[in-house]
Structure formats: C-alpha cells, structure tokens
Design a protein around this motif. Structure first.
Motif, PDB file in Angstrom:
ATOM      1  N   LYS A 140       0.943  -1.374   0.065  1.00 29.14           N
ATOM      2  CA  LYS A 140       0.028  -0.091   0.042  1.00 29.14           C
ATOM      3  C   LYS A 140       0.957   1.236  -0.049  1.00 29.14           C
ATOM      4  O   LYS A 140       1.978   1.107   0.134  1.00 29.14           O
ATOM      5  CB  LYS A 140      -0.852  -0.074   1.308  1.00 29.14           C
ATOM      6  CG  LYS A 140      -1.840  -1.169   1.414  1.00 29.14           C
ATOM      7  CD  LYS A 140      -2.594  -1.099   2.536  1.00 29.14           C
ATOM      8  CE  LYS A 140      -3.646  -2.297   2.784  1.00 29.14           C
ATOM      9  NZ  LYS A 140      -4.448  -2.111   3.980  1.00 29.14           N
ATOM     10  N   PRO A 141       0.293   2.492  -0.396  1.00 30.49           N
ATOM     11  CA  PRO A 141       0.957   3.517  -0.311  1.00 30.49           C
ATOM     12  C   PRO A 141       1.382   4.006   1.107  1.00 30.49           C
ATOM     13  O   PRO A 141       0.908   3.608   2.129  1.00 30.49           O
ATOM     14  CB  PRO A 141      -0.041   4.807  -0.811  1.00 30.49           C
ATOM     15  CG  PRO A 141      -1.234   3.951  -1.283  1.00 30.49           C
ATOM     16  CD  PRO A 141      -1.084   2.750  -0.669  1.00 30.49           C
ATOM     17  N   ILE A 142       2.802   4.745   1.139  1.00 24.46           N
ATOM     18  CA  ILE A 142       3.166   5.209   2.251  1.00 24.46           C
ATOM     19  C   ILE A 142       2.317   6.313   2.923  1.00 24.46           C
ATOM     20  O   ILE A 142       2.455   7.174   2.123  1.00 24.46           O
ATOM     21  CB  ILE A 142       4.893   5.397   2.242  1.00 24.46           C
ATOM     22  CG1 ILE A 142       5.611   4.386   1.924  1.00 24.46           C
ATOM     23  CG2 ILE A 142       5.317   6.100   3.408  1.00 24.46           C
ATOM     24  CD1 ILE A 142       7.051   4.325   1.644  1.00 24.46           C
ATOM     25  N   PRO A 143       1.924   6.230   4.059  1.00 22.48           N
ATOM     26  CA  PRO A 143       0.912   7.489   4.423  1.00 22.48           C
ATOM     27  C   PRO A 143       1.434   8.760   4.283  1.00 22.48           C
ATOM     28  O   PRO A 143       0.904   9.746   3.848  1.00 22.48           O
ATOM     29  CB  PRO A 143       0.227   6.956   5.658  1.00 22.48           C
ATOM     30  CG  PRO A 143       0.634   5.575   5.864  1.00 22.48           C
ATOM     31  CD  PRO A 143       1.773   5.198   5.062  1.00 22.48           C
ATOM     32  N   SER A 144       2.650   8.926   5.112  1.00 21.65           N
ATOM     33  CA  SER A 144       3.413  10.017   5.087  1.00 21.65           C
ATOM     34  C   SER A 144       4.768  10.077   4.746  1.00 21.65           C
ATOM     35  O   SER A 144       5.668   9.798   5.614  1.00 21.65           O
ATOM     36  CB  SER A 144       3.221  10.639   6.598  1.00 21.65           C
ATOM     37  OG  SER A 144       1.788  10.829   6.865  1.00 21.65           O
ATOM     38  N   PRO A 145       5.157  10.031   3.515  1.00 16.71           N
ATOM     39  CA  PRO A 145       6.361   9.660   2.992  1.00 16.71           C
ATOM     40  C   PRO A 145       7.169  10.736   3.477  1.00 16.71           C
ATOM     41  O   PRO A 145       7.111  11.933   3.543  1.00 16.71           O
ATOM     42  CB  PRO A 145       6.453   9.737   1.432  1.00 16.71           C
ATOM     43  CG  PRO A 145       5.111  10.491   1.042  1.00 16.71           C
ATOM     44  CD  PRO A 145       4.025  10.428   2.291  1.00 16.71           C
ATOM     45  N   VAL A 146       8.481  10.183   4.021  1.00 13.24           N
ATOM     46  CA  VAL A 146       9.692  11.239   4.561  1.00 13.24           C
ATOM     47  C   VAL A 146      10.817  10.889   3.949  1.00 13.24           C
ATOM     48  O   VAL A 146      11.350   9.816   3.696  1.00 13.24           O
ATOM     49  CB  VAL A 146       9.676  11.018   6.075  1.00 13.24           C
ATOM     50  CG1 VAL A 146      10.886  11.686   6.700  1.00 13.24           C
ATOM     51  CG2 VAL A 146       8.671  10.990   7.067  1.00 13.24           C
ATOM     52  N   GLY A 147      11.446  11.993   3.137  1.00 10.18           N
ATOM     53  CA  GLY A 147      12.398  11.909   2.446  1.00 10.18           C
ATOM     54  C   GLY A 147      12.404  11.523   1.114  1.00 10.18           C
ATOM     55  O   GLY A 147      11.135  11.206   0.720  1.00 10.18           O
ATOM     56  N   ARG A 148      13.315  12.094   0.204  1.00 12.70           N
ATOM     57  CA  ARG A 148      13.271  11.771  -1.324  1.00 12.70           C
ATOM     58  C   ARG A 148      13.257  10.376  -1.760  1.00 12.70           C
ATOM     59  O   ARG A 148      12.486  10.180  -2.546  1.00 12.70           O
ATOM     60  CB  ARG A 148      14.558  12.398  -1.688  1.00 12.70           C
ATOM     61  CG  ARG A 148      14.703  13.772  -1.494  1.00 12.70           C
ATOM     62  CD  ARG A 148      16.042  14.353  -2.329  1.00 12.70           C
ATOM     63  NE  ARG A 148      16.381  13.835  -3.461  1.00 12.70           N
ATOM     64  CZ  ARG A 148      17.335  13.919  -4.184  1.00 12.70           C
ATOM     65  NH1 ARG A 148      18.358  14.642  -3.726  1.00 12.70           N
ATOM     66  NH2 ARG A 148      17.534  13.346  -5.303  1.00 12.70           N
ATOM     67  N   LYS A 149      13.929   9.430  -0.699  1.00  8.02           N
ATOM     68  CA  LYS A 149      13.677   7.913  -1.292  1.00  8.02           C
ATOM     69  C   LYS A 149      12.155   7.479  -1.200  1.00  8.02           C
ATOM     70  O   LYS A 149      11.482   6.934  -2.289  1.00  8.02           O
ATOM     71  CB  LYS A 149      14.375   7.079  -0.511  1.00  8.02           C
ATOM     72  CG  LYS A 149      14.658   5.696  -0.981  1.00  8.02           C
ATOM     73  CD  LYS A 149      15.538   4.962  -0.220  1.00  8.02           C
ATOM     74  CE  LYS A 149      15.857   3.325  -0.620  1.00  8.02           C
ATOM     75  NZ  LYS A 149      16.800   2.756   0.008  1.00  8.02           N
ATOM     76  N   GLN A 182       9.327   9.613  -0.802  1.00 14.19           N
ATOM     77  CA  GLN A 182       8.482  10.328  -1.867  1.00 14.19           C
ATOM     78  C   GLN A 182       8.708   9.756  -3.365  1.00 14.19           C
ATOM     79  O   GLN A 182       7.603   9.650  -4.072  1.00 14.19           O
ATOM     80  CB  GLN A 182       9.028  11.641  -1.922  1.00 14.19           C
ATOM     81  CG  GLN A 182       8.493  12.426  -0.348  1.00 14.19           C
ATOM     82  CD  GLN A 182       9.122  13.798  -0.286  1.00 14.19           C
ATOM     83  OE1 GLN A 182      10.064  14.154  -1.159  1.00 14.19           O
ATOM     84  NE2 GLN A 182       8.766  14.638   0.697  1.00 14.19           N
ATOM     85  N   HIS A 183       9.775   9.349  -3.722  1.00 10.88           N
ATOM     86  CA  HIS A 183       9.990   8.956  -5.181  1.00 10.88           C
ATOM     87  C   HIS A 183       9.276   7.495  -5.358  1.00 10.88           C
ATOM     88  O   HIS A 183       8.457   7.352  -6.307  1.00 10.88           O
ATOM     89  CB  HIS A 183      11.481   8.843  -5.392  1.00 10.88           C
ATOM     90  CG  HIS A 183      11.726   7.916  -6.659  1.00 10.88           C
ATOM     91  ND1 HIS A 183      11.573   8.643  -7.684  1.00 10.88           N
ATOM     92  CD2 HIS A 183      12.050   6.578  -6.845  1.00 10.88           C
ATOM     93  CE1 HIS A 183      11.804   7.885  -8.947  1.00 10.88           C
ATOM     94  NE2 HIS A 183      12.275   6.795  -8.306  1.00 10.88           N
ATOM     95  N   PHE A 184       9.322   6.611  -4.189  1.00 10.85           N
ATOM     96  CA  PHE A 184       8.680   5.324  -4.188  1.00 10.85           C
ATOM     97  C   PHE A 184       7.090   5.697  -4.240  1.00 10.85           C
ATOM     98  O   PHE A 184       6.349   5.240  -5.191  1.00 10.85           O
ATOM     99  CB  PHE A 184       8.950   4.544  -2.841  1.00 10.85           C
ATOM    100  CG  PHE A 184       7.904   3.250  -2.890  1.00 10.85           C
ATOM    101  CD1 PHE A 184       8.480   2.277  -3.735  1.00 10.85           C
ATOM    102  CD2 PHE A 184       6.963   3.323  -2.332  1.00 10.85           C
ATOM    103  CE1 PHE A 184       7.480   1.202  -3.637  1.00 10.85           C
ATOM    104  CE2 PHE A 184       6.097   2.186  -2.067  1.00 10.85           C
ATOM    105  CZ  PHE A 184       6.648   1.137  -2.760  1.00 10.85           C
ATOM    106  N   VAL A 185       6.653   6.470  -3.525  1.00  3.39           N
ATOM    107  CA  VAL A 185       5.214   6.829  -3.638  1.00  3.39           C
ATOM    108  C   VAL A 185       4.921   7.314  -5.179  1.00  3.39           C
ATOM    109  O   VAL A 185       3.906   6.953  -5.590  1.00  3.39           O
ATOM    110  CB  VAL A 185       4.626   7.847  -2.489  1.00  3.39           C
ATOM    111  CG1 VAL A 185       3.361   8.573  -2.569  1.00  3.39           C
ATOM    112  CG2 VAL A 185       4.867   7.141  -1.208  1.00  3.39           C
ATOM    113  N   LEU A 186       5.582   8.426  -5.528  1.00 10.37           N
ATOM    114  CA  LEU A 186       5.329   8.623  -6.782  1.00 10.37           C
ATOM    115  C   LEU A 186       5.185   7.678  -7.906  1.00 10.37           C
ATOM    116  O   LEU A 186       4.312   7.467  -8.860  1.00 10.37           O
ATOM    117  CB  LEU A 186       6.134   9.751  -7.312  1.00 10.37           C
ATOM    118  CG  LEU A 186       5.970  11.227  -6.531  1.00 10.37           C
ATOM    119  CD1 LEU A 186       7.226  12.268  -6.913  1.00 10.37           C
ATOM    120  CD2 LEU A 186       4.561  11.706  -6.888  1.00 10.37           C
TER     121      LEU A 186
END
Length: 177
Positions: free
Chosen positions: A124-133, A135-139
C-alpha cells in the motif's frame, strides 16, 4: 442490459420480450462468455504469465510485482468474485525470487489502495512519506496503479455497465455459478 446498464423491466417494450425472457437471455449470454473465454481469462496466472508480468514490472522498477489491484469502483465487491483473492486469502501467491535492499523475498506482491486487507502480498502507499527515497517510491507506485485506473476509465466511458456491479431485477448478482 450490458450496454446501457438497464434493468430487464425497462427493456420490455424496446425489445418486445418479457422480463423473464430478457433475464434468461442475459444469464445464457454470461454463461456462454464464461464457457468461451473462461479458460483463458478467468484462470490463475500460469508460469508463462507470471514470467511476463514479473519481467514487465521489473523493467518499470518493481521487482517481484505481479500487478496492481485497483478497480476504482466497488473494489471489494469485484474482488469477492476473484479467484486471485481466494488464493491470496489462503496464503497462496506465485512463487518468485527477488531481492530489494539486500532482503530476499519469495512471494510476488500487488500494489493496492488503502482499503485492502493487511496482507503481505499487498503493498500500500506510504501514508506520510519522509525523505526523497520514500517520496520517489510513492510517486512511482501511484503511477503504476494509475495504469489500472486508466484502463477501467476507458472501459467505463465505453460501457456504462462497468461503472457498477451488474444485478438482475431481483437484486442477485449476475455472476457465473
């Protein structure tokens, strides 16, 4: 009924058939479609399918991913009829071998929305992505899941019946038995 998402009683005058004849014709049509196409499209992935899916998704940056689960309509109702969900609920998934960040895995996974059960095979999506890695994964994950949403969008624009579960006049689901 399929083309316009209409009930049998609303088609009586147009088709000049009785409601029971329309319903019986629909049942026979659905069973014929399952008979003709079921072996190919209503089966679990075979080894060739699994290899193709894994190769395609690895090129997209998702090693071990079998696909995305996102019907964007009444997801749980749709999955209720899926043999895939039965297999996953029983703890069965295609056996695959892949490594991510030094961790070795032996079971394929599916990208999914938050509404799905907490299973090891649903990522599932990461609810509150922290950091570039993260955030990139969520996108990247959202982009991969959007492929399925776009495919359903095309089907929904062409066939209104795809927008919701098909039910006969008496409210029973129109599913193969």
């Amino acid at each position: 009924m399929l083309a316009y998402d209409a009930s049998a009683d609303s088609l009586v005058e147009c088709l000049r058939l009785g409601e029971s004849a329309i319903i019986e014709s629909m049942r026979r049509f659905v069973h014929s479609v399952v008979d003709v196409f079921g072996d190919e499209y209503l089966r679990s992935p075979n080894d060739e399918d699994t290899a193709r899916l894994l190769a395609t998704n690895e090129r997209r940056g998702f090693p071990g991913m079998m696909g995305s689960i996102d019907c964007s309509l009444n997801d749980i109702d749709v999955l209720h009829w899926s043999h895939l969900l039965d297999d996953l609920a029983a703890g069965e998934a295609p056996k695959v071998q892949y490594s991510i960040n030094g961790h070795h895995y032996t079971m394929g996974y599916y990208l999914a929305d938050d509404i799905y059960s907490e299973w090891a095979t649903f990522v599932k999506p990461i609810p509150s992505p922290v950091g570039r890695k993260q955030q990139h994964f969520v996108l990247q994950q959202a982009a991969a899941r959007k492929d399925v949403e776009r495919a359903f969008g095309v089907l929904q624009s062409r066939f209104p019946i795809v927008k919701g579960a098909t039910r006969l006049w008496d409210g029973t689901p129109l599913a193969p038995s």
